[in-house]
Enzyme design. Structure first.
Site, PDB file in Angstrom:
ATOM      1  N   TYR A 157       0.826  -1.205   0.000  1.00 39.01           N
ATOM      2  CA  TYR A 157       0.000   0.000   0.000  1.00 39.01           C
ATOM      3  C   TYR A 157       0.862   1.257   0.000  1.00 39.01           C
ATOM      4  O   TYR A 157       0.430   2.322   0.420  1.00 39.01           O
ATOM      5  CB  TYR A 157      -0.947   0.020   1.212  1.00 39.01           C
ATOM      6  CG  TYR A 157      -2.068  -1.000   1.147  1.00 39.01           C
ATOM      7  CD1 TYR A 157      -2.117  -1.946   0.133  1.00 39.01           C
ATOM      8  CD2 TYR A 157      -3.078  -1.003   2.093  1.00 39.01           C
ATOM      9  CE1 TYR A 157      -3.136  -2.881   0.080  1.00 39.01           C
ATOM     10  CE2 TYR A 157      -4.102  -1.935   2.044  1.00 39.01           C
ATOM     11  CZ  TYR A 157      -4.132  -2.869   1.037  1.00 39.01           C
ATOM     12  OH  TYR A 157      -5.144  -3.795   0.972  1.00 39.01           O
TER      13      TYR A 157
ATOM     14  N   LYS B 242       5.734 -14.072   4.145  1.00 37.59           N
ATOM     15  CA  LYS B 242       5.920 -15.025   3.045  1.00 37.59           C
ATOM     16  C   LYS B 242       7.389 -14.929   2.603  1.00 37.59           C
ATOM     17  O   LYS B 242       7.700 -14.734   1.421  1.00 37.59           O
ATOM     18  CB  LYS B 242       4.945 -14.660   1.912  1.00 37.59           C
ATOM     19  CG  LYS B 242       4.840 -15.688   0.809  1.00 37.59           C
ATOM     20  CD  LYS B 242       4.146 -16.974   1.201  1.00 37.59           C
ATOM     21  CE  LYS B 242       4.105 -17.952   0.043  1.00 37.59           C
ATOM     22  NZ  LYS B 242       3.660 -19.296   0.434  1.00 37.59           N
TER      23      LYS B 242
ATOM     24  N   ASP C 248      -0.023 -17.889   3.900  1.00 38.98           N
ATOM     25  CA  ASP C 248      -1.048 -18.790   3.335  1.00 38.98           C
ATOM     26  C   ASP C 248      -1.510 -19.802   4.390  1.00 38.98           C
ATOM     27  O   ASP C 248      -2.696 -20.063   4.550  1.00 38.98           O
ATOM     28  CB  ASP C 248      -0.549 -19.488   2.055  1.00 38.98           C
ATOM     29  CG  ASP C 248       0.912 -19.891   2.107  1.00 38.98           C
ATOM     30  OD1 ASP C 248       1.566 -19.647   3.142  1.00 38.98           O
ATOM     31  OD2 ASP C 248       1.404 -20.467   1.126  1.00 38.98           O
TER      32      ASP C 248
ATOM     33  N   ASP D  56      -4.547  -6.613   6.116  1.00 36.98           N
ATOM     34  CA  ASP D  56      -5.866  -6.192   5.651  1.00 36.98           C
ATOM     35  C   ASP D  56      -6.723  -7.419   5.353  1.00 36.98           C
ATOM     36  O   ASP D  56      -7.874  -7.535   5.794  1.00 36.98           O
ATOM     37  CB  ASP D  56      -5.697  -5.324   4.397  1.00 36.98           C
ATOM     38  CG  ASP D  56      -6.958  -4.550   4.063  1.00 36.98           C
ATOM     39  OD1 ASP D  56      -7.904  -4.574   4.874  1.00 36.98           O
ATOM     40  OD2 ASP D  56      -7.003  -3.930   2.997  1.00 36.98           O
TER      41      ASP D  56
ATOM     42  N   ASP E   4      -9.999  -9.090   7.702  1.00 37.16           N
ATOM     43  CA  ASP E   4     -11.369  -9.292   7.202  1.00 37.16           C
ATOM     44  C   ASP E   4     -11.776 -10.753   7.364  1.00 37.16           C
ATOM     45  O   ASP E   4     -12.921 -11.066   7.686  1.00 37.16           O
ATOM     46  CB  ASP E   4     -11.486  -8.877   5.726  1.00 37.16           C
ATOM     47  CG  ASP E   4     -11.734  -7.375   5.568  1.00 37.16           C
ATOM     48  OD1 ASP E   4     -11.333  -6.621   6.472  1.00 37.16           O
ATOM     49  OD2 ASP E   4     -12.319  -6.954   4.557  1.00 37.16           O
TER      50      ASP E   4
HETATM   51 MG    MG Z   1     -10.107  -4.026   4.504  1.00 28.11          MG
END
Ligand code: MG
Ligand code: NAI
Length: 348
Positions: A132, A178, A217, A241, A245
Site C-alpha cells: 500500500y 511469506k 497462506d 488487511d 477481514d
Molecule cells: Mg479491509
C-alpha cells in the site's frame, strides 16, 4: 466548585469526528450518542472526507480535516465511499498522522453467530508501507506496484505487537509473512521481527512471551481451522488487511469489527467496514463496530473503566438479540440499538 472546574479542565478531550458517506454518518451518530453518556467531557469537532466531500469541495480529504485531526486527542472515522480517481482519504490520513499500527481485535460475543464462540485475538497490521505504498506505474505489459518494507517500520510494528501482548495479558506473538518467496522484502520483515524478539527475551516484562512465525497462506488456513493457535499476529499491510477481514468473518462479520490506528502521538478509530451503499439511509446499519471502535478510543485515552463498561453494555444488548440490527438477527434500528447500549451503560 473548584474541583468541578478542575475536573472539567482535566477530562476535556478534543475529538475530530469524520462521519463520511453512506452508513458512516449513521453509525457515527449512534456511537456519539453512547459516548455522550461517559464520565468524560468531549468536544467533538466535525470534519469532512470522502465522496460527498469530493463532490462539494473537489478533494476527498481537505487540509482542514488533516489539521484538525492532527490537533485533536483522537479521531473517530465512520466510513467513506471510495472515489476511484482520487487519493484514498483514510490511507492518506493514516500516513499524514503517522498512524503506523493498525490494531484489529477479533473477538467473539455471545449472541452473535460465529464459527467459534471463545475467540479473542489481535491482528497488528503495519499501516504505512508494504504493497500500500501507493507507488504503482503502468508498464508496456500492464502495471507494477512497489512493495516497500523498511527495517524501521518493521521494528516499530513488532514492538507494538509485543507491547499489546503485555497490555492484553497474551503470551504469544506470531509474525506472519511469506519470506520463502518474497525473500528480500519479507526477509527484512522477518529478520527484524526476530531481532526485536531476541532483545525482548532479556526484558523482564517480555521474557515469558513466546515468539513464532507462520507463512501467510498457512495463517489464512489456521485462522479457520485452528484460530486458538494465535494470540497476537503481526504482519505487513496487505496481509493484515486480508487476514483481519477473514478474522471478522469468523466472529460475526463486518458489522462487528472495530479497529484502531495508532501512532506515537495520535490515534484514529474506525470500523473495518465501508460505507455499505446497499443499506445506507435505511437506518439498519449495525453500530457495534463503531461503538467498539469508540471503546478502543477510550482505552487509547486511558479511560479504561468507561471502555470496559461500554463494551459490557454492548455485550448485554448482543446477548438479548432482539434489540440488535437485522444483520445480527434482530429487529432494531441503528439508533434503537445505540439507545439500549446507552441505557445499559448508564445503569452500570
Ligand atoms: Mg479491509
Ligand atoms: P462494505 O463494508 O461497505 O459492505 C460490505 C457488505 O457488508 C455490504 O453488504 C454491507 O451492507 C455489509 N455491511 C457493512 N457494514 C455493515 C454494518 N455496519 N451493518 C450491517 N451490514 C454492514 O464494503 P463494500 O460494499 O465493498 O464497499 C462500499 C464502499 O465503501 C466502497 O466505496 C469501498 O471502497 C468503501 N470502503 C471504505 C472503507 C473505509 O472507509 N475505511 C473500508 C472498506 C470499503
Amino acid at each position: 466548585m473548584i474541583y468541578t472546574l478542575i475536573n472539567l479542565f482535566l477530562f476535556m478531550y478534543d475529538v475530530t469526528v469524520i462521519p463520511g458517506d453512506g452508513i458512516g454518518p449513521e453509525v457515527t451518530e449512534a456511537a456519539l450518542y453512547v459516548l455522550e453518556a461517559t464520565s468524560m467531557q468531549f468536544k467533538f469537532h466535525e470534519a469532512r472526507a470522502g465522496n460527498a466531500c469530493y463532490n462539494d469541495t473537489g478533494t476527498t480529504l481537505p487540509d482542514e480535516t488533516i489539521k484538525m485531526a492532527k490537533n485533536s486527542d483522537a479521531t473517530l472515522f465512520g466510513a467513506v465511499t471510495t472515489v476511484p480517481s482520487q487519493k484514498s482519504a483514510i490511507i492518506t490520513l493514516r500516513k499524514e498522522l503517522n498512524l503506523y499500527a493498525n490494531l484489529r481485535p477479533i473477538k467473539s460475543y455471545t449472541g452473535v453467530k460465529s464459527m467459534y464462540d471463545d475467540l479473542d485475538l489481535l491482528i497488528v497490521r503495519e499501516n504505512t508501507e508494504g504493497l500500500y505504498s501507493g507507488i504503482e506505474e503502468y508498464t508496456e505489459y500492464g502495471a507494477t506496484a512497489l512493495r516497500v518494507i523498511t527495517k524501521k517500520a518493521s521494528e516499530r510494528i513488532t514492538k507494538v505487537a509485543f507491547q499489546q501482548a503485555i497490555k492484553q495479558g497474551k503470551t504469544r506473538v506470531t509474525a506472519v509473512h511469506k519470506a520463502n518467496v518474497l525473500k528480500k522484502t519479507d526477509g527484512v520483515f522477518r529478520k527484524t521481527f526476530w531481532k526485536v524478539a531476541e532483545e525482548y527475551k532479556n526484558v523482564d516484562d517480555y521474557k515469558n512471551i513466546i515468539a513464532d512465525e507462520v507463512y501467510v497462506d498457512a495463517a489464512a488456513m489456521f485462522l479457520v481451522t485452528n484460530p486458538h493457535r494465535f494470540q497476537v499476529m503481526v504482519t505487513t499491510n496487505l496481509f493484515g488487511d486480508i487476514l483481519s477481514d477473514e478474522g471478522a468473518g469468523l466472529v460475526g462479520g463486518l458489522g462487528m469489527a472495530p479497529s484502531a490506528n495508532i501512532g506515537d502521538d495520535n490515534g484514529l478509530f474506525e470500523p473495518v467496514h465501508g460505507s455499505a451503499p446497499d443499506i445506507a439511509g435505511k437506518g439498519v446499519a449495525n453500530p457495534a463496530a463503531m461503538i467498539l471502535s469508540s471503546c478502543l478510543m477510550l482505552q487509547f485515552l486511558g479511560e479504561h473503566q468507561d471502555a470496559f463498561k461500554m463494551e459490557q453494555a454492548l455485550i448485554r444488548v448482543l446477548k438479548g438479540r432482539v434489540s440488535t440490527t437485522p444483520d445480527m438477527g434482530g429487529t432494531a434500528t441503528t439508533m434503537e440499538m445505540a439507545q439500549l447500549v446507552r441505557e445499559y451503560f448508564e445503569e452500570s
